[in-house]
Design a protein around this motif. Sequence first.
Motif, PDB file in Angstrom:
ATOM      1  N   LYS A  64       6.349  42.291  42.387  1.00 15.46           N
ATOM      2  CA  LYS A  64       6.067  42.026  41.378  1.00 15.46           C
ATOM      3  C   LYS A  64       6.806  42.801  40.226  1.00 15.46           C
ATOM      4  O   LYS A  64       7.487  41.763  39.312  1.00 15.46           O
ATOM      5  CB  LYS A  64       4.365  42.272  40.541  1.00 15.46           C
ATOM      6  CG  LYS A  64       3.718  41.165  41.652  1.00 15.46           C
ATOM      7  CD  LYS A  64       2.158  41.484  40.883  1.00 15.46           C
ATOM      8  CE  LYS A  64       1.350  40.373  41.500  1.00 15.46           C
ATOM      9  NZ  LYS A  64       0.277  40.178  40.761  1.00 15.46           N
ATOM     10  N   LEU A  68      10.252  40.464  38.728  1.00 15.83           N
ATOM     11  CA  LEU A  68      10.347  40.633  36.652  1.00 15.83           C
ATOM     12  C   LEU A  68      11.559  41.246  36.298  1.00 15.83           C
ATOM     13  O   LEU A  68      12.703  40.152  35.305  1.00 15.83           O
ATOM     14  CB  LEU A  68       9.015  41.382  36.797  1.00 15.83           C
ATOM     15  CG  LEU A  68       8.978  41.479  35.321  1.00 15.83           C
ATOM     16  CD1 LEU A  68       8.610  40.609  34.169  1.00 15.83           C
ATOM     17  CD2 LEU A  68       7.401  42.404  34.439  1.00 15.83           C
ATOM     18  N   HIS A 119       5.068  50.147  30.497  1.00 17.71           N
ATOM     19  CA  HIS A 119       3.947  49.380  30.952  1.00 17.71           C
ATOM     20  C   HIS A 119       3.171  48.483  30.166  1.00 17.71           C
ATOM     21  O   HIS A 119       2.705  46.732  29.644  1.00 17.71           O
ATOM     22  CB  HIS A 119       2.969  49.784  32.204  1.00 17.71           C
ATOM     23  CG  HIS A 119       1.942  50.820  31.145  1.00 17.71           C
ATOM     24  ND1 HIS A 119       0.725  50.146  30.189  1.00 17.71           N
ATOM     25  CD2 HIS A 119       1.957  51.768  30.500  1.00 17.71           C
ATOM     26  CE1 HIS A 119      -0.034  50.858  29.573  1.00 17.71           C
ATOM     27  NE2 HIS A 119       0.759  52.156  29.918  1.00 17.71           N
ATOM     28  N   ASP A 123       3.147  44.607  30.234  1.00 21.86           N
ATOM     29  CA  ASP A 123       2.155  43.661  30.055  1.00 21.86           C
ATOM     30  C   ASP A 123       2.081  42.961  28.583  1.00 21.86           C
ATOM     31  O   ASP A 123       1.746  41.267  29.122  1.00 21.86           O
ATOM     32  CB  ASP A 123       1.014  44.582  29.740  1.00 21.86           C
ATOM     33  CG  ASP A 123      -0.177  45.410  31.021  1.00 21.86           C
ATOM     34  OD1 ASP A 123       0.731  44.861  32.034  1.00 21.86           O
ATOM     35  OD2 ASP A 123      -0.304  46.421  30.271  1.00 21.86           O
ATOM     36  N   THR A 126       4.199  39.818  30.885  1.00 17.91           N
ATOM     37  CA  THR A 126       3.944  38.817  31.723  1.00 17.91           C
ATOM     38  C   THR A 126       2.203  38.180  30.727  1.00 17.91           C
ATOM     39  O   THR A 126       2.093  37.417  30.994  1.00 17.91           O
ATOM     40  CB  THR A 126       3.253  39.824  32.829  1.00 17.91           C
ATOM     41  OG1 THR A 126       2.228  41.117  32.432  1.00 17.91           O
ATOM     42  CG2 THR A 126       4.361  40.291  33.291  1.00 17.91           C
ATOM     43  N   ASP A 127       2.239  38.398  29.772  1.00 17.36           N
ATOM     44  CA  ASP A 127       1.162  38.460  29.110  1.00 17.36           C
ATOM     45  C   ASP A 127       1.103  36.177  28.484  1.00 17.36           C
ATOM     46  O   ASP A 127       0.848  35.866  27.930  1.00 17.36           O
ATOM     47  CB  ASP A 127       0.231  38.228  28.099  1.00 17.36           C
ATOM     48  CG  ASP A 127      -0.309  39.120  29.149  1.00 17.36           C
ATOM     49  OD1 ASP A 127      -0.998  39.491  30.006  1.00 17.36           O
ATOM     50  OD2 ASP A 127      -0.624  40.587  28.203  1.00 17.36           O
ATOM     51  N   CYS A 129       2.461  33.352  27.903  1.00 16.64           N
ATOM     52  CA  CYS A 129       2.527  32.218  29.654  1.00 16.64           C
ATOM     53  C   CYS A 129       3.891  31.368  28.777  1.00 16.64           C
ATOM     54  O   CYS A 129       4.463  31.245  30.066  1.00 16.64           O
ATOM     55  CB  CYS A 129       1.511  30.871  29.404  1.00 16.64           C
ATOM     56  SG  CYS A 129       0.099  32.033  30.022  1.00 16.64           S
ATOM     57  N   GLY A 134       3.882  34.775  34.399  1.00 19.74           N
ATOM     58  CA  GLY A 134       2.204  35.037  34.350  1.00 19.74           C
ATOM     59  C   GLY A 134       2.127  35.568  36.029  1.00 19.74           C
ATOM     60  O   GLY A 134       1.181  36.615  36.148  1.00 19.74           O
ATOM     61  N   TYR A 136       3.053  37.665  38.212  1.00 15.39           N
ATOM     62  CA  TYR A 136       3.816  38.545  38.267  1.00 15.39           C
ATOM     63  C   TYR A 136       3.294  39.858  37.537  1.00 15.39           C
ATOM     64  O   TYR A 136       3.651  41.602  37.008  1.00 15.39           O
ATOM     65  CB  TYR A 136       5.189  39.481  38.088  1.00 15.39           C
ATOM     66  CG  TYR A 136       6.004  38.650  38.226  1.00 15.39           C
ATOM     67  CD1 TYR A 136       6.801  38.080  39.561  1.00 15.39           C
ATOM     68  CD2 TYR A 136       7.058  37.359  37.166  1.00 15.39           C
ATOM     69  CE1 TYR A 136       7.656  36.735  40.679  1.00 15.39           C
ATOM     70  CE2 TYR A 136       8.044  36.310  38.341  1.00 15.39           C
ATOM     71  CZ  TYR A 136       8.224  36.706  40.011  1.00 15.39           C
ATOM     72  OH  TYR A 136       9.239  35.697  39.788  1.00 15.39           O
ATOM     73  N   LYS A 137       2.398  38.930  36.728  1.00 16.81           N
ATOM     74  CA  LYS A 137       0.873  40.117  35.927  1.00 16.81           C
ATOM     75  C   LYS A 137       0.506  41.022  36.653  1.00 16.81           C
ATOM     76  O   LYS A 137       0.088  40.416  37.901  1.00 16.81           O
ATOM     77  CB  LYS A 137       0.148  39.366  35.395  1.00 16.81           C
ATOM     78  CG  LYS A 137      -1.261  40.184  34.712  1.00 16.81           C
ATOM     79  CD  LYS A 137      -1.407  39.167  33.364  1.00 16.81           C
ATOM     80  CE  LYS A 137      -2.216  39.829  32.689  1.00 16.81           C
ATOM     81  NZ  LYS A 137      -1.924  40.863  31.958  1.00 16.81           N
ATOM     82  N   ASP A 139      -2.490  43.148  38.234  1.00 20.03           N
ATOM     83  CA  ASP A 139      -3.463  43.253  38.678  1.00 20.03           C
ATOM     84  C   ASP A 139      -4.435  44.823  38.265  1.00 20.03           C
ATOM     85  O   ASP A 139      -3.580  45.663  37.746  1.00 20.03           O
ATOM     86  CB  ASP A 139      -5.099  42.522  39.074  1.00 20.03           C
ATOM     87  CG  ASP A 139      -4.612  43.258  40.468  1.00 20.03           C
ATOM     88  OD1 ASP A 139      -4.795  44.466  40.829  1.00 20.03           O
ATOM     89  OD2 ASP A 139      -4.783  42.780  41.746  1.00 20.03           O
TER      90      ASP A 139
END
Length: 142
Positions: A64, A68, A119, A123, A126-127, A129, A134, A136-137, A139
Amino acid sequence: ELLDMAGDMSDEDKVTIAENGNSDPNAEDVDDEDGWVDETNKLTPHEHTALEMNICPIRLMLVKLHKLTFKIVHSTTLLLPAWKDATEELGLGSRIMLHDMSTRWNSMFHMLEFAIDYHKAIDAMTDKCKLGLGEYKMDEHE
């Protein structure tokens, strides 16, 4: 999921090598594979399977990050400006994400170190949209 996402990483690596040569311009280290021993050869088939299952989430996270980074660096009109905006909004230095390269053994470490420091910007990217990042967000386990 990992195999699908990692499918074209070698093509991305070739593009990066073509752009930067065989080395990372920011790296000071030199590849040295003398004396390299693959310890996994000593594992039983059951131990090898257990190891693969345990490191699968780590590999997925690395894929990911790789994808990204490649997308941001190579999208100079949409994603790269959004990355710079995100880092400025968060008060981070405006740096380009470091990209791992198969020809530089320590580049993955530098990419991970950068991802830890940035980070919040990752974040934020990837938030959003509308940027199409998305998938590559990370978890909560990555």
